[in-house]
Each structure stands twice: as C-alpha cells, then as structure tokens.
Design an enzyme around this catalytic site. Sequence first.
Site, PDB file in Angstrom:
ATOM      1  N   ARG A  43      40.511  42.024  33.024  1.00  0.00           N
ATOM      2  CA  ARG A  43      40.714  43.213  32.190  1.00  0.00           C
ATOM      3  C   ARG A  43      41.504  42.906  30.920  1.00  0.00           C
ATOM      4  NH1 ARG A  43      42.141  47.690  36.806  1.00  0.00           N
ATOM      5  NH2 ARG A  43      40.089  47.778  37.771  1.00  0.00           N
ATOM      6  N   ARG A  47      42.160  48.164  28.336  1.00  0.00           N
ATOM      7  CA  ARG A  47      43.010  49.327  28.136  1.00  0.00           C
ATOM      8  C   ARG A  47      44.402  49.036  27.598  1.00  0.00           C
ATOM      9  NH1 ARG A  47      42.459  51.583  34.060  1.00  0.00           N
ATOM     10  NH2 ARG A  47      42.720  49.351  34.458  1.00  0.00           N
ATOM     11  N   ARG A  56      37.339  53.092  21.879  1.00  0.00           N
ATOM     12  CA  ARG A  56      36.865  53.894  22.992  1.00  0.00           C
ATOM     13  C   ARG A  56      37.211  55.382  22.866  1.00  0.00           C
ATOM     14  NH1 ARG A  56      36.327  52.835  27.967  1.00  0.00           N
ATOM     15  NH2 ARG A  56      35.562  54.978  27.854  1.00  0.00           N
ATOM     16  N   ASP A  92      30.781  46.576  32.898  1.00  0.00           N
ATOM     17  CA  ASP A  92      31.268  47.220  34.107  1.00  0.00           C
ATOM     18  C   ASP A  92      30.339  46.837  35.244  1.00  0.00           C
ATOM     19  OD1 ASP A  92      31.411  49.676  36.138  1.00  0.00           O
ATOM     20  OD2 ASP A  92      33.251  49.658  34.958  1.00  0.00           O
ATOM     21  N   TYR A 167      30.515  51.922  46.429  1.00  0.00           N
ATOM     22  CA  TYR A 167      30.419  53.018  45.458  1.00  0.00           C
ATOM     23  C   TYR A 167      29.188  53.881  45.719  1.00  0.00           C
ATOM     24  CZ  TYR A 167      34.156  51.152  42.488  1.00  0.00           C
ATOM     25  OH  TYR A 167      35.372  50.742  42.009  1.00  0.00           O
TER      26      TYR A 167
END
Length: 365
Positions: A43, A47, A56, A92, A167
């Site tokens: 990552r 973020r 974003r 992703d 998921y």
Amino acid sequence: MTTDTTGTVARDGESRPGGPADSPFIRACRRRPGPHTPVWFMRQAGRSLPEYREIRATVPMLESCRRPDLVTEITLQPVRRHGVDAAILFSDIVVPVAAAGVDLDIVPGTGPVVAEPVRTAADVQRIRPITRDDVSYVDEAVRQLVAELGDTPLIGFAGAPFTLASYLVEGGPSRTHAKTKALMYGDPELWHALCGRLAEVTLAFLRVQIDAGVSAVQLFDSWAGALSEADYRRFVLPHSTAVLSGLNAAGVPRIHFGVGTAELLGAMGEAGADVVGVDWRTPLDVATGRIGPDKAVQGNLDPTVLLAPWPVVEAEVRRILEQGKAAPGHVFNLGHGVLPETDPEVLTRVVALVHELSSRRADQG
C-alpha cells in the site's frame, strides 16, 4: 521474440546490462547477494500520500484502477517520493473478478461489496474466464509503467482464490468469515468449484501483467490466517498452488503473502512461491525456520510502529534487518499495508535507513 519480463532482454531483442533483473529487489527474491537489502511497502501507492488523495478525491476506486493514466501516476508516486526499490501496480484484488462478470463495487470506508453473493453452482458458472481484452487497461498501464520505471522493477499482483472467495461468499468484508466457512465445510464440492474458477481468473490476470512486463508478482491471500493448517491444506493450498505453479515458466519471482499466517507459513511455502511474506507477528528468523531454507522472506515491520517516535522506528528496523539475516534472501517491507495516517516522511526515512544499515553490513563483509 518472447520478452524476458525480468528485464534482461529488451523488447527489440537486444540484451542489455543491468535492468530490473539485476536490481536489489529481484536479486533478493532470487536469494542472490546485492548492494543492500531492498525495501518497498505494501500500500505504498495510496492513502498515506497527499498527492494520491488529491487524485482520488473525485474518482471512485474502480474507475481509478481502470484508467491507465491514473494507474501510472499513482504507481509512480511512492517511487519518486520514497526512493523504494520496487513499484507495485496500483489496482485492487477485485478488479479481475469484476472483469469476470461479478457485480461489485468498492465502497469507501467499507471495501468490496458484492451485489449477489455466491450461494449456488449457477453463481459459480456466472464467473466467466477473462482474457487480456477484459483487462486491457491493466495491460496498457503496465506497459506505460515499465517504460517510465527503467531499472526499477514493477510488481504485479492478484488476490488468491481463498481471499477472493471470502468476499464473494460473504458479500463483503468479514471479521469471522462465517458464511465462507459454512460453505467450505458444508458443500466442499461447490467450494472447490468456486476456488477453481477463481484460480483460473487469477492466473489469467497475472499472465496479462507478466506479458506486459512486470518483473515480479505477489499473490495476496490476506484472510487465509482465519483457517487452521489442516483446513488450509485441504481447502486452500491446492488452488493457490494452481496459480503459482501455473507461472513456473513465466521467469519472474513469485511472492505469497497473508495476514495472521504464523501457523501456515510452512504450508504457504509449499504453494510454489519464491518469496513468502511474513506479517509482524512472527520474527523473520522464526519464520525462516518454518518456511525452509530455499525461500526468501519479505517483511515485516508492524505498520503501527511507523506512528511511533523515530527512535522506536529505528530500533525496530534494526531488529528486523538482524532477524532477516537468517533467510537466504530478505526484502524489507511492512507486515501489512501502510496505514492512512502514516507520515510519508517516516516512510522515506525508513527506506534511507534500511539502505544505510544493510549497505554497511555488506561493506563489513
């Protein structure tokens, strides 16, 4: 001619010295000595960076993964800022599943949400095989990035069948994986059909990235730590092995990573990867004993340590480098992804420190 995706042969067929194949990162993955311990962060493209958040602010996650211009820019941001030894493709793990026809979205603050969770054999059949055309935006982004990165290797990645299945069965993120386990135990035939289909999708997705020029790939089995070793071997290992062994002839290092997998490290090492990622819970020297002497390791600074005062960070970096000496190859990384509240300057300092300390060791012998 066929492109050597590790970078030793250019696309025009001419050999070139150096390149990604001779980088510290690839050398460590192949258990070969290098000038310093390589470092990158899971990552790292994301973020914690203000330049990422600016991009974003008006672009949904899945859209940003499907725009080669944004994928390229976001992937390059941490390389420019931190001087890491490898870039990882911004994407992703649900991107190939969406391309395979699953109706899903990545909801801010929640994660992947599936409109119609998998419950029946008919649900599995609706997950169609994917081709390069289904993810042409990934192919284009990788080719752009390889041209931009030069000698810096690019890591491609995908989600492992178990994590993707969790998921799809749960309908979104889960702390207990109760529905996943209920299907796994209650209908093993359907479970293996689902994971087999997801293994095919994952393998195709990784091959697209390799054909476009990535220098290594990482298979994320983020939630495999929810299982016992016996259940992992029965319900998960065959499908992860199908993916990783399916890349035997690809010529790129394969990394396998999961969270909470201390008791699974030996089994994960059998799945066919060249490097096993280790989360922060298991010291690297202990992990190496479980994985075996024929695998490099990756890890494993606790991401929350980056929020502590610098002397604490420095001490932990030193500890991990020392424990990493037990492995035949060590890629310095976190034990999971960079937290959003991490100060980017700390990441930059960690990269410099790892390079300094490991280069000093090399100088000493």
